[in-house]
Write an enzyme that holds these catalytic residues in place. Sequence first.
Site, mmCIF file in Angstrom:
data_model
loop_
_atom_site.group_PDB
_atom_site.id
_atom_site.type_symbol
_atom_site.label_atom_id
_atom_site.label_comp_id
_atom_site.label_asym_id
_atom_site.label_seq_id
_atom_site.Cartn_x
_atom_site.Cartn_y
_atom_site.Cartn_z
ATOM 1 N N HIS A 183 1.026 -1.075 -0.305
ATOM 2 C CA HIS A 183 0.045 -0.262 0.284
ATOM 3 C C HIS A 183 0.475 1.041 -0.164
ATOM 4 O O HIS A 183 1.811 1.352 1.364
ATOM 5 C CB HIS A 183 -0.601 -0.212 1.396
ATOM 6 N N GLY A 184 1.091 2.006 -0.152
ATOM 7 C CA GLY A 184 1.396 3.536 -0.531
ATOM 8 C C GLY A 184 0.091 4.530 0.446
ATOM 9 O O GLY A 184 -1.047 4.711 0.221
ATOM 10 N N GLY A 226 -0.963 7.201 -1.847
ATOM 11 C CA GLY A 226 -1.933 7.116 -3.145
ATOM 12 C C GLY A 226 -3.321 6.071 -3.410
ATOM 13 O O GLY A 226 -4.023 5.964 -4.126
ATOM 14 N N GLY A 227 -2.495 4.355 -3.370
ATOM 15 C CA GLY A 227 -3.433 3.222 -3.584
ATOM 16 C C GLY A 227 -2.643 1.785 -3.322
ATOM 17 O O GLY A 227 -2.013 1.845 -2.329
ATOM 18 N N THR A 228 -3.524 0.608 -3.972
ATOM 19 C CA THR A 228 -2.700 -0.024 -3.385
ATOM 20 C C THR A 228 -2.344 -1.126 -4.456
ATOM 21 O O THR A 228 -2.982 -0.934 -5.837
ATOM 22 C CB THR A 228 -3.887 -0.954 -2.740
ATOM 23 N N VAL A 229 -1.020 -1.848 -4.296
ATOM 24 C CA VAL A 229 -0.953 -2.758 -5.424
ATOM 25 C C VAL A 229 -1.250 -3.879 -5.386
ATOM 26 O O VAL A 229 -0.719 -4.054 -4.651
ATOM 27 C CB VAL A 229 0.754 -2.391 -5.766
ATOM 28 N N LYS A 264 -1.451 -0.881 -9.860
ATOM 29 C CA LYS A 264 -1.663 0.117 -8.816
ATOM 30 C C LYS A 264 -3.498 0.021 -9.086
ATOM 31 O O LYS A 264 -3.426 0.511 -10.137
ATOM 32 C CB LYS A 264 -1.025 0.726 -9.197
ATOM 33 N N ASP A 294 8.964 11.555 -8.037
ATOM 34 C CA ASP A 294 9.273 10.708 -6.786
ATOM 35 C C ASP A 294 10.039 9.708 -6.625
ATOM 36 O O ASP A 294 9.495 8.635 -6.438
ATOM 37 C CB ASP A 294 7.909 10.334 -6.783
HETATM 38 P P1 ATP Z 1 4.070 5.744 -2.319
HETATM 39 O O1 ATP Z 1 2.551 5.625 -2.531
HETATM 40 O O2 ATP Z 1 4.310 6.965 -1.201
HETATM 41 O O3 ATP Z 1 4.823 6.692 -3.484
HETATM 42 P P2 ATP Z 1 4.958 3.077 -2.495
HETATM 43 O O4 ATP Z 1 5.404 3.652 -3.965
HETATM 44 O O5 ATP Z 1 5.185 2.509 -1.298
HETATM 45 O O6 ATP Z 1 4.230 4.851 -1.507
HETATM 46 P P3 ATP Z 1 2.642 2.195 -4.011
HETATM 47 O O7 ATP Z 1 3.917 3.215 -5.309
HETATM 48 O O8 ATP Z 1 1.583 1.844 -3.873
HETATM 49 O O9 ATP Z 1 3.734 2.766 -2.851
HETATM 50 O O10 ATP Z 1 3.871 0.850 -4.388
HETATM 51 C C1 ATP Z 1 3.644 -0.271 -2.971
HETATM 52 C C2 ATP Z 1 4.031 -1.447 -3.172
HETATM 53 O O11 ATP Z 1 4.077 -2.331 -4.265
HETATM 54 C C3 ATP Z 1 5.757 -0.613 -2.940
HETATM 55 O O12 ATP Z 1 6.154 -0.237 -2.026
HETATM 56 C C4 ATP Z 1 6.087 -2.149 -4.063
HETATM 57 O O13 ATP Z 1 6.959 -3.166 -2.812
HETATM 58 C C5 ATP Z 1 5.076 -3.007 -4.381
HETATM 59 N N1 ATP Z 1 5.139 -2.550 -6.028
HETATM 60 C C6 ATP Z 1 5.061 -1.789 -6.488
HETATM 61 N N2 ATP Z 1 4.969 -1.743 -7.760
HETATM 62 C C7 ATP Z 1 5.726 -2.576 -8.345
HETATM 63 C C8 ATP Z 1 5.751 -3.688 -9.402
HETATM 64 N N3 ATP Z 1 5.783 -3.386 -10.605
HETATM 65 N N4 ATP Z 1 6.312 -5.004 -9.121
HETATM 66 C C9 ATP Z 1 6.287 -5.620 -7.470
HETATM 67 N N5 ATP Z 1 5.616 -5.276 -6.903
HETATM 68 C C10 ATP Z 1 5.557 -3.646 -6.711
HETATM 69 MG MG MG Z 2 5.637 3.724 -5.691
#
Ligand code: ATP
Ligand code: MG
Length: 403
Positions: A174-175, A177-180, A195, A283
């Site tokens: 989770h970040g 902005g959302g959930t991956v 995402k 970012d």
């Molecule tokens: P923020 O929202 O503050 O930018 P973040 O980068 O940790 O923070 P997200 O971009 O939502 O948040 O990503 C959440 C997590 O998902 C990441 O920390 C990463 O570990 C995982 N992730 C994102 N994209 C991928 C991808 N393409 N493949 C594998 N893991 C991913």
């Molecule tokens: Mg991110």
Amino acid sequence: MLWLAFGPFHAMENQVLVIRIKIPNSGAVDWTVHSGPQLLFRDVLDVIGQVLPEATTTAFEYEDEDGDRITVRSDEEMKAMLSYYYSTVMEQQVNGQLTEPLQIFPRACKPPGERNIHGLKVNTRAGPSQHSSPAVSDSLPSNSLKKSSAELKKILANGQMNEQDIRYRDTLGHGNGGTVYKAYHVPSGKILAVKVILLDITLELQKQIMSELEILYKCDSSYIIGFYGAFFVENRISICTEFMDGGSLDVYRKIPEHVLGRIAVAVVKGLTYLWSLKILHRDVKPSNMLVNTRGQVKLCDFGVSTQLVNSIAKTYVGTNAYMAPERISGEQYGIHSDVWSLGISFMELALGRFPYPQPLQLLQCIVDEGHPFIMQFNDGNAAVVSMWVCRELEERRSQQGPL
Ligand code: ATP
Ligand code: MG
């Protein structure tokens, strides 16, 4: 034990096996086999030979559940692949999911060029398996292909990526902005990272975001995450990208220099590529640097869509500790601001901890004081420099001898 070795084969003996032969950059051919467990490695190569006549194929690959490619070059490896595939089929059936075809990726193939794959026919051969005519299925747009703007619009308008074709599996993180999610794209058989961001915005803004995201199709660098498409469903956008099985760098411990050096070079190349397209990342941080078990390093979450960045910013809480001072102060953002964040990120990855003090003092500290190095030595202690100069000069004089 015996069941583990033979069980899945027997249980699946009467089932039809669909093998999806992926053709580089052009799509896929589905091949239906009625006696899958008896299939030999040679049979598969023969069919690949008919599908890709101008290529010399000596092996093929399949993907395991993590998206890693495994090569098949013999009957033994073929058995391992089938055994793996049948066990996943059983799992899918237990979970009430549709059975996915077995995807294979021919190796050492020349691209099919201008050939019209829609006219392809695979002849049924006498042999251990009975083949039926293959059907051509769509594949994902390859991010290594540059597409014309009209083509891109068509892809987006057609909803080449859509919710119905995606099976969500695990949550990757989770970040703000959302959930991956890790997800399975049914038509292509590819594992994706999707995402999902909740955005309460007008249709007009949704359209604007979609058109701003189009540039991602044109990104063609091995240091930038592959983009497969995006779509809105109600008030949420799903952005589908390449899945990186090593995840992001923020979860790794202190990274040794010989590894970090290579990672840094890849990240710098990725940023240089974005800058060459007049895109600022905006970012840069360890969680937006992804790695995979093939040793690739790729950047993600860069700000191509101003509207998306603005929409997320409205619901954003907290501060971004990697932001450059000029950004915190609301001044103009430029390449140098990305470079600042790059420096802070790599200090963190090298030290194994964030280089600045605790969050409360953080912002003021970044704006007022600058780098911890400056803070440590901002004591005006001229005596230290003086002693060093004197010592150096003394040494030089003694080496020169009496004049
Ligand atoms: P923020 O929202 O503050 O930018 P973040 O980068 O940790 O923070 P997200 O971009 O939502 O948040 O990503 C959440 C997590 O998902 C990441 O920390 C990463 O570990 C995982 N992730 C994102 N994209 C991928 C991808 N393409 N493949 C594998 N893991 C991913
Ligand atoms: Mg991110």
